[in-house]
Design an enzyme around this catalytic site. Structure first.
Site, mmCIF file in Angstrom:
data_model
loop_
_atom_site.group_PDB
_atom_site.id
_atom_site.type_symbol
_atom_site.label_atom_id
_atom_site.label_comp_id
_atom_site.label_asym_id
_atom_site.label_seq_id
_atom_site.Cartn_x
_atom_site.Cartn_y
_atom_site.Cartn_z
ATOM 1 N N LYS A 195 0.939 5.734 -0.423
ATOM 2 C CA LYS A 195 0.143 6.880 0.056
ATOM 3 C C LYS A 195 -1.062 7.123 -0.845
ATOM 4 C CE LYS A 195 3.621 9.885 0.516
ATOM 5 N NZ LYS A 195 4.691 8.902 0.797
ATOM 6 N N PHE A 196 -0.889 6.902 -2.168
ATOM 7 C CA PHE A 196 -1.953 7.298 -3.106
ATOM 8 C C PHE A 196 -2.681 6.112 -3.705
ATOM 9 C CE2 PHE A 196 -0.831 11.581 -2.634
ATOM 10 C CZ PHE A 196 0.544 11.650 -2.570
ATOM 11 N N GLY A 197 -2.395 4.912 -3.204
ATOM 12 C CA GLY A 197 -3.101 3.753 -3.742
ATOM 13 C C GLY A 197 -2.272 2.493 -3.558
ATOM 14 N N ASP A 221 16.147 11.272 -2.228
ATOM 15 C CA ASP A 221 15.329 10.559 -1.230
ATOM 16 C C ASP A 221 15.818 9.130 -1.052
ATOM 17 O OD1 ASP A 221 11.735 9.967 -0.798
ATOM 18 O OD2 ASP A 221 13.389 10.259 0.618
ATOM 19 N N ARG A 239 0.855 -1.195 0.000
ATOM 20 C CA ARG A 239 0.000 0.000 0.000
ATOM 21 C C ARG A 239 0.882 1.233 0.000
ATOM 22 N NH1 ARG A 239 -4.770 1.170 1.440
ATOM 23 N NH2 ARG A 239 -4.053 2.962 2.650
HETATM 24 N N1 LIG Z 1 8.031 -2.493 -8.202
HETATM 25 C C1 LIG Z 1 7.643 -3.078 -7.069
HETATM 26 N N2 LIG Z 1 7.888 -4.397 -6.866
HETATM 27 C C2 LIG Z 1 7.496 -4.985 -5.720
HETATM 28 N N3 LIG Z 1 6.862 -4.360 -4.704
HETATM 29 C C3 LIG Z 1 6.592 -3.051 -4.867
HETATM 30 C C4 LIG Z 1 6.970 -2.348 -6.038
HETATM 31 N N4 LIG Z 1 6.580 -1.053 -5.906
HETATM 32 C C5 LIG Z 1 5.984 -0.965 -4.719
HETATM 33 N N5 LIG Z 1 5.987 -2.139 -4.072
HETATM 34 C C6 LIG Z 1 5.404 -2.391 -2.767
HETATM 35 O O1 LIG Z 1 4.315 -1.470 -2.564
HETATM 36 C C7 LIG Z 1 4.598 -0.602 -1.462
HETATM 37 C C8 LIG Z 1 4.119 0.795 -1.761
HETATM 38 O O2 LIG Z 1 4.767 1.241 -2.925
HETATM 39 P P1 LIG Z 1 5.421 2.713 -2.973
HETATM 40 O O3 LIG Z 1 6.352 2.891 -1.819
HETATM 41 O O4 LIG Z 1 5.962 2.935 -4.332
HETATM 42 O O5 LIG Z 1 4.140 3.593 -2.754
HETATM 43 P P2 LIG Z 1 4.195 4.989 -2.061
HETATM 44 O O6 LIG Z 1 4.724 4.783 -0.672
HETATM 45 O O7 LIG Z 1 2.877 5.624 -2.253
HETATM 46 O O8 LIG Z 1 5.258 5.747 -2.879
HETATM 47 P P3 LIG Z 1 6.155 6.869 -2.179
HETATM 48 O O9 LIG Z 1 7.117 6.022 -1.313
HETATM 49 O O10 LIG Z 1 6.785 7.600 -3.283
HETATM 50 O O11 LIG Z 1 5.209 7.666 -1.344
HETATM 51 C C9 LIG Z 1 6.102 -0.669 -1.293
HETATM 52 O O12 LIG Z 1 6.445 -0.394 0.040
HETATM 53 C C10 LIG Z 1 6.416 -2.098 -1.677
HETATM 54 O O13 LIG Z 1 6.159 -2.993 -0.605
#
Ligand SMILES: Nc1ncnc2c1ncn2[C@@H]1O[C@H](COP(=O)(O)OP(=O)(O)OP(=O)(O)O)[C@@H](O)[C@H]1O
Ligand SMILES: O=C(O)c1cc(-c2cccc(F)c2)nc2ccccc12
Ligand SMILES: [Mg+2]
Length: 273
Positions: free
Chosen positions: A24-26, A137, A22
């Site tokens: 932050k945005f989906g 980051d 999960r």
């Molecule tokens: N390419 C990927 N392969 C495997 N797992 C992934 C991948 N991208 C994301 N995930 C899983 O999904 C979770 C959320 O993804 P991500 O961190 O990209 O979202 P986010 O937190 O909204 O992004 P940001 O960190 O920029 O805010 C990650 O912590 C990871 O566990």
């Protein structure tokens, strides 16, 4: 030669599987592109939340930057598409998930494992900086692990293109003070600092300036209040490298190519990365 016309993807091009995590945005889902059977990670972001947080331009920049990058330690962004309510990012699937979960599980990494990770990250940053991109980051949460255990830098949400500011709007730089002229160089060094923080955190299991209050952490960072615990044992060579990266004056931080030549890296990093 005109680059091959970008394919317009739609959701029905994919079989969507389990949720990988999960954000932050989906959610991010495991998915398979039907024609090629290629396994990908499909990151689904809700437009309403993107608007609410005013990060649309940041997301477009993230997509623009990451889609043009090709490096074994940088997570591929294959493409994107959007429908009425959501934006979808088609990402390389990192089969072994998040590095920080692995770090929590084993408390701290060995010197060989840490050096191998730092070397691959240094190579990825050299590639990024060569493309005038700084990540800004670099932290365990934004590092994913591939099927062979290799590191993948993900989340370019904060990355920026540092175009050369040597040409000011009015064309002359005669009136710019030194810090303005060299500003872009200064920017690159933020990633070297973060790499030093990461190296410390891989070896000790905690970042060097951690404190209960933000104000205390801030004070320790600006003071570079670097202390090495007695446990776990960490070699003097490793401490030397960390001390050369966590330097207040950004121009004096060890350049990335020198990180790769440092004895601790040479003696401990697995060449395959
Ligand atoms: N390419 C990927 N392969 C495997 N797992 C992934 C991948 N991208 C994301 N995930 C899983 O999904 C979770 C959320 O993804 P991500 O961190 O990209 O979202 P986010 O937190 O909204 O992004 P940001 O960190 O920029 O805010 C990650 O912590 C990871 O566990
Ligand atoms: O409805 C749109 O045109 C739209 C497009 C995009 C977008 C376009 C390219 C790349 C990318 F990552 C995102 N992001 C959005 C975010 C919020 C609301 C609408 C949009
Ligand atoms: Mg995240």
């Amino acid at each position: 030669k005109h680059s091959q016309e970008e394919k317009r993807w739609v959701l029905s091009d994919f079989d969507v599987g389990k949720a990988l995590g999960r954000g932050k945005f989906g959610h991010v889902y495991l998915a398979r592109e039907k024609r090629s059977s290629q396994i990908v990670a499909l990151k689904v972001l809700f437009k309403s939340q993107l608007k609410q947080s005013q990060v649309e331009h940041q997301l477009r920049r993230e997509v623009e930057i990451q889609s043009h990058l090709r490096h074994p330690n940088i997570l591929r962004l294959y493409g994107y598409f959007y429908d009425q309510t959501r934006v979808y990012l088609i990402l390389e699937h990192a089969a072994k998930g998040e590095l920080y979960k692995e770090l929590q599980r084993c408390k701290h990494f060995s010197e060989r494992r840490s050096a191998t990770y730092i070397a691959s990250l240094a190579r990825a940053l050299i590639y990024l900086h060569g493309k005038h991109v700084i990540h800004r980051d670099i932290k365990p949460e934004n590092l994913l692990v591939g099927v062979q255990g290799e590191l993948k830098i993900a989340d370019f949400g904060w990355s920026v293109h540092t175009f050369n500011r040597r040409r000011t709007m009015c064309g002359t730089l005669d009136y710019l003070p030194p810090e303005m002229v060299e500003k872009t160089e200064h920017d690159y060094h933020v990633d070297i600092w973060s790499l030093g923080i990461l190296c410390y955190e891989f070896l000790y299991g905690l970042p060097p300036f951690e404190a209960k209050e933000h104000s205390e952490t801030y004070r320790r960072i600006v003071k570079v209040d670097l202390k090495f615990p007695l446990k776990p044992f960490v070699s003097p060579a490793a401490k030397d490298l960390i001390s050369q990266m966590l330097v207040k004056n950004s121009a004096h931080r060890l350049p990335l190519h020198k990180v790769l030549e440092h004895p601790w890296i040479v003696q401990n990093a697995d060449p395959s990365g």
